[in-house]
Design an enzyme around this catalytic site. Sequence first.
Site, mmCIF file in Angstrom:
data_model
loop_
_atom_site.group_PDB
_atom_site.id
_atom_site.type_symbol
_atom_site.label_atom_id
_atom_site.label_comp_id
_atom_site.label_asym_id
_atom_site.label_seq_id
_atom_site.Cartn_x
_atom_site.Cartn_y
_atom_site.Cartn_z
ATOM 1 N N GLU A 245 18.367 21.016 0.885
ATOM 2 C CA GLU A 245 19.604 20.665 1.589
ATOM 3 C C GLU A 245 20.279 19.479 0.912
ATOM 4 O O GLU A 245 19.709 18.384 0.841
ATOM 5 C CB GLU A 245 19.325 20.321 3.055
ATOM 6 C CG GLU A 245 20.585 19.933 3.813
ATOM 7 C CD GLU A 245 20.325 19.525 5.250
ATOM 8 O OE1 GLU A 245 21.275 19.057 5.915
ATOM 9 O OE2 GLU A 245 19.179 19.651 5.699
ATOM 10 N N LYS A 377 2.001 23.744 17.054
ATOM 11 C CA LYS A 377 3.132 24.447 16.429
ATOM 12 C C LYS A 377 4.046 25.122 17.449
ATOM 13 O O LYS A 377 4.629 26.155 17.173
ATOM 14 C CB LYS A 377 2.614 25.478 15.411
ATOM 15 C CG LYS A 377 1.786 24.853 14.296
ATOM 16 C CD LYS A 377 1.115 25.866 13.415
ATOM 17 C CE LYS A 377 0.218 25.171 12.400
ATOM 18 N NZ LYS A 377 -0.562 26.108 11.594
ATOM 19 N N ASP A 453 1.232 20.584 6.848
ATOM 20 C CA ASP A 453 1.554 21.920 7.355
ATOM 21 C C ASP A 453 2.998 21.907 7.845
ATOM 22 O O ASP A 453 3.294 21.283 8.869
ATOM 23 C CB ASP A 453 0.607 22.278 8.498
ATOM 24 C CG ASP A 453 0.753 23.734 8.942
ATOM 25 O OD1 ASP A 453 1.798 24.341 8.632
ATOM 26 O OD2 ASP A 453 -0.163 24.241 9.600
ATOM 27 N N HIS A 551 29.087 16.254 3.112
ATOM 28 C CA HIS A 551 28.474 17.547 2.811
ATOM 29 C C HIS A 551 29.302 18.328 1.785
ATOM 30 O O HIS A 551 28.744 19.079 0.984
ATOM 31 C CB HIS A 551 28.306 18.367 4.093
ATOM 32 C CG HIS A 551 27.008 18.105 4.787
ATOM 33 N ND1 HIS A 551 25.872 18.831 4.534
ATOM 34 C CD2 HIS A 551 26.652 17.166 5.700
ATOM 35 C CE1 HIS A 551 24.878 18.379 5.270
ATOM 36 N NE2 HIS A 551 25.318 17.368 5.997
#
Length: 566
Positions: A245, A377, A453, A551
């Site tokens: 990104e 998670k 993770d 951006h």
Amino acid sequence: MDVRRRPPLPPRAGGVEPVKQHQRNHPKASDALPLPLYLTNGLFFTLFFTVAYFLLHRWREKIRSSTPLHVVTLSEIVALFSLFASVIYLLGFFGIDFVQSFVHPRAPHDPWNEVVRPTRRQNDVVKGSGSRLVMPINISHLSVPAMPEQEDEEIINSVVSGATPSYTLESNLGDCRRATGIRREALQRTTRRSLEGLPLEGFDYDSILGQCCEMPIGYVQIPVGVAGPLLLNGEELTVPMATTEGCLVASTNRGCKAIYASGGAHCVILKDGMTRAPVVRFNSAVRAAELKFFLEDPENFDSLAIVFSRSSRFAKLQGIKCAVAGKNLYMRFTCSTGDAMGMNMVSKGVQNVLDFLQSDFPDMDVIGISGNFCSDKKPAAVNWIEGRGKSVVCEAVIKEEVVRKVLKTNVAALVELNMLKNLTGSAMAGALGGFNAHASNIVTAVYIATGQDPAQNVESSHCITLMEAINDGKDLHVSVTMPSIEVGTVGGGTQLASQSACLNLLGVKGASKESPGSNSRKLATIVAGSVLAGELSLMSALAAGQLVKSHMKYNRSSKDVSKLAC
């Protein structure tokens, strides 16, 4: 070369795995032993152990009677000779493969050991009626070691046909890089889609075997940028971030600059404990409640803690919190795990306790080692309230001048935006632990770079960002509170070369020998400090109306597409 003098060669069977082909061409000494050889081996094994026992017994008697060991009798001399003879025989027999590789090496220039492509003239001679050769030679059927490319082609065809399972390539070949290449080519032929662009070379596939990824076909390149220096608890840190990104690293870097110019940030670990919650079932809710009372009784904790820690010297049970749902009982174990993230460690400890409880509660039916009361998670209120992994709070005071010059906004605008966006807006959306601007952006980028993770970014990104005007409204107090940062500096992806290098950059590589657990706790503070910088910069961009412009500069093309369409 007179081919007639060579013994006839059996044709190569199609689809033979390389390991079996190698065993056929290079049989071991133990393969298809005749009966007399078995008897001989048994005789020498018996002789070895017999004389060894005899000599040990004799030497023990000499020591007891103070007899010098170098004074030997005839029987001891015979025993020593027999011992040496049996050792020499056994080493020679079972080491025959190793010895033959030196005693009988294959001649490097022997034409028969090479796959020779016959010329056109040779082919004519072979097929001609006047040739000395009766039958034509089909080189593809020769039972000699083929070229690596030809062996790979044979295995690829076997994988494509389904004769050889793709997941067995590493174990069959003993070469992880070669197995990856074969699997990749077989996949391209099966799907009829190209994998060009997915890198294959330049990666250590041995390092992920049985640890990180199964059935690899290559690796994905993710650029790693750095933000900083981040002045955190008096230490300057350069934070690696793996992301695709645009503007994310630049924005976090600006936040680090603002924090540095204001004297740095301070971070505190509030709690450190990984959780696992199995679910068990009884025939009645009463029995489920009995086990709940037993587990939560302080008098039973010490014995449970000892049982829990049997499988690891780092796993230390901290507490057990239970919840009953009818006949079902959910037990949330919390324990410290040193510098490891600790999921496997706590799971082993929980299994120890379940096995221990089975004797006193034989009617307990273990439904699953994880019953989602952990919770791993998944966004869950229990993690938001109780914490999981490292619970961290990080704060900084940003001076008015820094807010104006570096962040290009003002304190009042930041405070108002934070209240309406991160607090009120998130409440309107029914957010669970999402009272922030983009904590998950920074968490995930640091996680990928350091071998964590990435899926645990779900609960690790639980964060509430608070901003308050202080010192008569001149300065800004900003903080992030993150109750469930799940990180480790050993195990999993942290052992890979790239991720290990990023951990080394932060000074937290591996396990701390001086203070077990300190490296993973420091990494958790770095994650929180980086989130603080990212929150500060993004909120400032929003308050100043700079988000779209930044951006467009870092993450989008500046071309006017309306003109290109004309």
